[in-house]
Write an enzyme that holds these catalytic residues in place. Sequence first.
Site, PDB file in Angstrom:
ATOM      1  N   ARG A 219     -86.865 -75.340  83.992  1.00  0.00           N
ATOM      2  CA  ARG A 219     -86.622 -74.743  85.263  1.00  0.00           C
ATOM      3  C   ARG A 219     -86.707 -73.373  85.425  1.00  0.00           C
ATOM      4  O   ARG A 219     -86.942 -72.616  84.364  1.00  0.00           O
ATOM      5  CB  ARG A 219     -84.879 -75.025  85.070  1.00  0.00           C
ATOM      6  CG  ARG A 219     -84.376 -76.463  85.157  1.00  0.00           C
ATOM      7  CD  ARG A 219     -84.559 -77.055  86.512  1.00  0.00           C
ATOM      8  NE  ARG A 219     -83.793 -78.329  86.594  1.00  0.00           N
ATOM      9  CZ  ARG A 219     -84.650 -79.437  86.524  1.00  0.00           C
ATOM     10  NH1 ARG A 219     -85.702 -79.279  86.301  1.00  0.00           N
ATOM     11  NH2 ARG A 219     -83.872 -80.517  86.717  1.00  0.00           N
ATOM     12  N   GLU A 247     -86.592 -72.981  94.566  1.00  0.00           N
ATOM     13  CA  GLU A 247     -87.471 -74.133  94.986  1.00  0.00           C
ATOM     14  C   GLU A 247     -86.831 -74.496  96.304  1.00  0.00           C
ATOM     15  O   GLU A 247     -85.484 -74.812  96.566  1.00  0.00           O
ATOM     16  CB  GLU A 247     -87.409 -75.133  94.230  1.00  0.00           C
ATOM     17  CG  GLU A 247     -88.266 -74.686  92.720  1.00  0.00           C
ATOM     18  CD  GLU A 247     -88.072 -76.023  91.672  1.00  0.00           C
ATOM     19  OE1 GLU A 247     -87.945 -76.909  92.143  1.00  0.00           O
ATOM     20  OE2 GLU A 247     -88.417 -75.683  90.791  1.00  0.00           O
ATOM     21  N   HIS A 265     -92.866 -78.816  91.386  1.00  0.00           N
ATOM     22  CA  HIS A 265     -91.976 -79.432  90.686  1.00  0.00           C
ATOM     23  C   HIS A 265     -92.466 -81.260  90.402  1.00  0.00           C
ATOM     24  O   HIS A 265     -91.753 -81.869  91.162  1.00  0.00           O
ATOM     25  CB  HIS A 265     -90.456 -79.461  91.208  1.00  0.00           C
ATOM     26  CG  HIS A 265     -89.488 -79.932  90.224  1.00  0.00           C
ATOM     27  ND1 HIS A 265     -88.297 -78.981  90.344  1.00  0.00           N
ATOM     28  CD2 HIS A 265     -89.269 -80.618  89.207  1.00  0.00           C
ATOM     29  CE1 HIS A 265     -87.576 -79.495  89.173  1.00  0.00           C
ATOM     30  NE2 HIS A 265     -88.335 -80.585  88.651  1.00  0.00           N
ATOM     31  N   ILE A 266     -93.502 -81.378  90.044  1.00  0.00           N
ATOM     32  CA  ILE A 266     -93.900 -82.729  89.886  1.00  0.00           C
ATOM     33  C   ILE A 266     -94.087 -83.301  88.518  1.00  0.00           C
ATOM     34  O   ILE A 266     -94.726 -84.185  88.255  1.00  0.00           O
ATOM     35  CB  ILE A 266     -95.511 -82.981  90.767  1.00  0.00           C
ATOM     36  CG1 ILE A 266     -96.292 -81.896  90.185  1.00  0.00           C
ATOM     37  CG2 ILE A 266     -95.370 -82.750  92.075  1.00  0.00           C
ATOM     38  CD1 ILE A 266     -97.877 -82.071  90.396  1.00  0.00           C
TER      39      ILE A 266
HETATM   40  P1  NAP Z   1     -83.796 -82.423  75.518  1.00  0.00           P
HETATM   41  O1  NAP Z   1     -84.255 -83.728  75.209  1.00  0.00           O
HETATM   42  O2  NAP Z   1     -82.427 -82.467  75.720  1.00  0.00           O
HETATM   43  O3  NAP Z   1     -84.161 -81.373  74.970  1.00  0.00           O
HETATM   44  C1  NAP Z   1     -83.986 -79.903  75.132  1.00  0.00           C
HETATM   45  C2  NAP Z   1     -84.164 -79.177  73.938  1.00  0.00           C
HETATM   46  O4  NAP Z   1     -83.594 -77.665  74.179  1.00  0.00           O
HETATM   47  C3  NAP Z   1     -83.335 -79.429  72.765  1.00  0.00           C
HETATM   48  O5  NAP Z   1     -83.970 -79.708  71.693  1.00  0.00           O
HETATM   49  C4  NAP Z   1     -82.385 -78.182  72.512  1.00  0.00           C
HETATM   50  O6  NAP Z   1     -82.141 -77.929  71.173  1.00  0.00           O
HETATM   51  C5  NAP Z   1     -83.130 -77.047  73.334  1.00  0.00           C
HETATM   52  N1  NAP Z   1     -82.064 -76.124  73.762  1.00  0.00           N
HETATM   53  C6  NAP Z   1     -80.988 -76.161  74.262  1.00  0.00           C
HETATM   54  N2  NAP Z   1     -80.395 -74.954  74.505  1.00  0.00           N
HETATM   55  C7  NAP Z   1     -81.313 -73.914  73.961  1.00  0.00           C
HETATM   56  C8  NAP Z   1     -81.303 -72.663  73.551  1.00  0.00           C
HETATM   57  N3  NAP Z   1     -80.023 -72.024  74.066  1.00  0.00           N
HETATM   58  N4  NAP Z   1     -82.170 -72.124  73.317  1.00  0.00           N
HETATM   59  C9  NAP Z   1     -83.407 -72.785  72.663  1.00  0.00           C
HETATM   60  N5  NAP Z   1     -83.467 -74.193  72.787  1.00  0.00           N
HETATM   61  C10 NAP Z   1     -82.475 -74.783  73.304  1.00  0.00           C
HETATM   62  O7  NAP Z   1     -84.084 -82.373  77.168  1.00  0.00           O
HETATM   63  P2  NAP Z   1     -85.678 -83.158  77.647  1.00  0.00           P
HETATM   64  O8  NAP Z   1     -85.150 -84.352  77.969  1.00  0.00           O
HETATM   65  O9  NAP Z   1     -86.730 -82.591  76.846  1.00  0.00           O
HETATM   66  O10 NAP Z   1     -85.482 -82.059  79.151  1.00  0.00           O
HETATM   67  C11 NAP Z   1     -85.788 -80.762  78.958  1.00  0.00           C
HETATM   68  C12 NAP Z   1     -85.542 -80.008  80.446  1.00  0.00           C
HETATM   69  O11 NAP Z   1     -86.697 -80.418  81.138  1.00  0.00           O
HETATM   70  C13 NAP Z   1     -84.619 -80.770  81.424  1.00  0.00           C
HETATM   71  O12 NAP Z   1     -83.498 -80.142  81.105  1.00  0.00           O
HETATM   72  C14 NAP Z   1     -85.152 -80.439  82.615  1.00  0.00           C
HETATM   73  O13 NAP Z   1     -84.365 -79.414  83.218  1.00  0.00           O
HETATM   74  C15 NAP Z   1     -86.612 -80.418  82.503  1.00  0.00           C
HETATM   75  N6  NAP Z   1     -87.453 -81.295  83.253  1.00  0.00           N
HETATM   76  C16 NAP Z   1     -88.260 -80.823  84.015  1.00  0.00           C
HETATM   77  C17 NAP Z   1     -89.095 -81.866  84.616  1.00  0.00           C
HETATM   78  C18 NAP Z   1     -90.092 -81.481  85.930  1.00  0.00           C
HETATM   79  O14 NAP Z   1     -90.218 -82.439  86.832  1.00  0.00           O
HETATM   80  N7  NAP Z   1     -90.698 -80.366  86.042  1.00  0.00           N
HETATM   81  C19 NAP Z   1     -89.064 -83.244  84.278  1.00  0.00           C
HETATM   82  C20 NAP Z   1     -88.111 -83.567  83.656  1.00  0.00           C
HETATM   83  C21 NAP Z   1     -87.193 -82.488  82.781  1.00  0.00           C
HETATM   84  P3  NAP Z   1     -80.797 -77.327  70.581  1.00  0.00           P
HETATM   85  O15 NAP Z   1     -79.564 -77.844  71.259  1.00  0.00           O
HETATM   86  O16 NAP Z   1     -81.028 -77.392  69.079  1.00  0.00           O
HETATM   87  O17 NAP Z   1     -81.004 -75.804  70.804  1.00  0.00           O
END
Ligand code: NAP
Length: 299
Positions: A219, A247, A265-266
């Site tokens: 994000r 965005e 954002h793709i």
């Molecule tokens: P996830 O499985 O929940 O992984 C997020 C990771 O971030 C967790 O391992 C968590 O570990 C870590 N985290 C949380 N708070 C943190 C902090 N304060 N400092 C450091 N690390 C932290 O999520 P995901 O499914 O991989 O998705 C991640 C993000 O990608 C989504 O939330 C979304 O915003 C974004 N995304 C973007 C697109 C796009 O089209 N560009 C597509 C999909 C997703 P800990 O809790 O141990 O810290």
Amino acid sequence: MRVLATQRLPGPAWDALRDVEIAPIDGRRDDVEALVAPGERIDDAVLDLFPSLRLVANYGVGYDQVDVAACRARGVEVTNTPGVLDAATADLAFALLLATRRRLVEGDDLVRSGNWGTSWAQAPFLGREVTGSTLGIVGLGRIGSAMARRARGFEMRVLYHQRTRVDEPGLEYRALDELMSDADVVSVHAPLTPETKGLISRERLALLRDGATLVNTARGALVDEDALVDELMSGRISAGLDVFVHEPAVPHALFGLANVVLTPHIGSGTVETRSAMTQVVVDNLLAAERGEPLLTPVN
Ligand code: NAP
């Protein structure tokens, strides 16, 4: 169950919905029980318009635009689409890494503009080595881990930072400041929360090595965007960016810079993944209709 969707979601799964209306959110609706509104902010003002609402089915894994506490206070459940988009998003992050490090867009421009000439061997067009370089992953969750797997195929050294340590061979934990200074490429994969807003601050961007690359497919607001623009304008670092703070607005200063690759954002934007995300949304809506447990509730 009456569903209001601001758009039809792609893929065949959508056709399983029987009572769905495609319309914008533009006034009070007493009949609507479930809402599908990609990209829309769902807060108290919106919730006030839907007194019968039971479910907000988010089309995506990140749900920072949904006020989950406000939903919960009204007994409205929230679901998202975790898991099905990991590969597509990690692929896009790695594509941005490669495109930025190997100056793909600049090369494409050079060929199209007819200015190729004999410049191919000259230093201004040299990129940076990817194989064997060091990747720092911020947020080693589903997508961050998929990124790490891709990096191993490129024989990269992989550092990670998050709150939870993992014990996995080939992954080295770093405090965030150390990760910023030790990596050739930093790729951001944490969710946007009050805690992570501005996590990649001006001070932390300054820790990046000369010639390092920041990739952000998480994000925009995780990064101090003004500070990032300043660093990019100085030419000291490069970036591959899929996400931005406001965005679809993108800081205008980025448009003239060759050291940044921009995508709209793709991350999850493939035919297959968007269809799979629709399936998860529809499965949650049908479960809610039948009074069954939701598949992917947001906790
Ligand atoms: P996830 O499985 O929940 O992984 C997020 C990771 O971030 C967790 O391992 C968590 O570990 C870590 N985290 C949380 N708070 C943190 C902090 N304060 N400092 C450091 N690390 C932290 O999520 P995901 O499914 O991989 O998705 C991640 C993000 O990608 C989504 O939330 C979304 O915003 C974004 N995304 C973007 C697109 C796009 O089209 N560009 C597509 C999909 C997703 P800990 O809790 O141990 O810290």
